[in-house]
Design a protein around this motif. Structure first.
Motif, short mmCIF file in Angstrom:
data_model
loop_
_atom_site.label_atom_id
_atom_site.label_comp_id
_atom_site.label_asym_id
_atom_site.label_seq_id
_atom_site.Cartn_x
_atom_site.Cartn_y
_atom_site.Cartn_z
N PHE A 165 0.71 -0.63 -0.10
CA PHE A 165 0.10 -0.27 0.51
C PHE A 165 0.95 1.26 0.07
O PHE A 165 0.79 2.28 -0.47
N LEU A 166 1.93 1.30 0.83
CA LEU A 166 2.33 1.95 0.54
C LEU A 166 3.45 2.79 -0.08
O LEU A 166 3.91 3.82 -0.67
N ARG A 167 3.58 1.36 -0.88
CA ARG A 167 4.88 1.55 -2.35
C ARG A 167 3.68 1.98 -3.65
O ARG A 167 3.96 2.86 -4.71
N GLY A 168 2.56 1.55 -2.98
CA GLY A 168 1.48 1.63 -4.65
C GLY A 168 0.75 3.48 -4.27
O GLY A 168 1.50 4.69 -4.35
N LYS A 169 -0.71 2.77 -3.17
CA LYS A 169 -1.08 4.11 -3.74
C LYS A 169 -0.68 5.10 -2.82
O LYS A 169 -1.46 6.08 -3.22
N VAL A 170 -0.12 5.24 -1.55
CA VAL A 170 0.91 6.12 -0.35
C VAL A 170 1.82 6.91 -1.51
O VAL A 170 1.53 8.28 -1.52
N HIS A 171 2.45 6.63 -2.46
CA HIS A 171 3.26 7.31 -3.29
C HIS A 171 2.65 7.73 -4.37
O HIS A 171 2.89 8.44 -4.70
N HIS A 172 1.97 6.75 -5.09
CA HIS A 172 1.02 7.52 -6.09
C HIS A 172 0.40 8.85 -6.03
O HIS A 172 0.20 10.04 -6.38
N LEU A 173 -0.14 8.87 -4.17
CA LEU A 173 -1.21 10.58 -3.81
C LEU A 173 0.25 11.50 -3.84
O LEU A 173 -0.45 12.18 -4.16
N LEU A 174 1.28 11.16 -3.27
CA LEU A 174 1.72 11.93 -2.76
C LEU A 174 2.33 12.39 -3.91
O LEU A 174 3.30 13.76 -4.76
N VAL A 175 3.12 11.73 -5.63
CA VAL A 175 3.63 12.29 -6.53
C VAL A 175 2.32 12.59 -7.38
O VAL A 175 2.71 14.00 -7.85
#
Length: 185
Positions: A165-175
């Motif tokens: 989840f951190l590597r996927g959705k959280v990363h995409h949200l921050l980007v």
């Protein structure tokens, strides 16, 4: 072990110092540097590795609801920033609930440090989201109301999903966060 804990505490300290720096206008400057997320991802990976090697006292007492972690780029990009933020925040809330249960279920003392770090890291991520002017999340009255979830019954699976989840959705949200793409004046 101390070095791992220090990375998370250092990240949290940097965020707090950024907030309390004198002379900053309100609202807070957005935290857009993805390097803030890197130590959290590393600690999540370390927690998965530690849980996989655990043989005793590391069971989840009951199955828990977790968010789906798959990110299909075309589907994600069609969502509004608010929809993306709500999806991540609901996932973070689900992890908070699940990790609280895991914390009471696990009797292995060594794993408690990893669980405590993971819970602290959720708070760090929420602080980063606040800095991006993402509204506070209001959890539903019933977990069944959340879409895009599934259940896991092992502690290892829970931590693996959190890592993904951190590597996927959280990363995409921050980007993709709009606060990080505003023109500097």
């Amino acid at each position: 072990m101390l070095q791992k804990r220090s990375r998370g505490l250092l990240t949290l300290l940097l965020i707090v110092l950024e907030w309390t720096r004198p002379g900053l206008p309100s609202p807070l400057r957005p935290i857009c540097d993805l390097r803030v997320l890197e130590p959290l991802i590393l600690e999540a990976r370390d927690a998965v590795v530690a849980m996989k090697s655990c043989r005793e006292g590391c069971r989840l007492s009951e199955s828990v609801t977790v968010p789906q972690t798959a990110v299909e780029a075309d589907v994600w990009s069609k969502k509004t920033a608010l929809e993306q933020a709500q999806e991540v925040q609901s996932g973070l809330w689900l992890f908070q609930q699940a990790l609280n249960l895991l914390q009471t279920s696990v009797t292995n003392v060594a794993l408690h440090n990893h669980i405590d770090n993971t819970i602290r890291n959720l708070l760090t991520i929420n602080a980063v989201l606040r800095s991006l002017n993402i509204q506070e999340y209001t959890p539903p009255a019933n977990v069944a109301e959340l879409q895009g979830t599934w259940r896991v019954s092992s502690a290892t699976d829970l931590l693996q999903v959190h890592f993904s989840f951190l590597r996927g959705k959280v990363h995409h949200l921050l980007v993709d966060a709009p606060a990080c793409h505003q023109a500097v004046s």
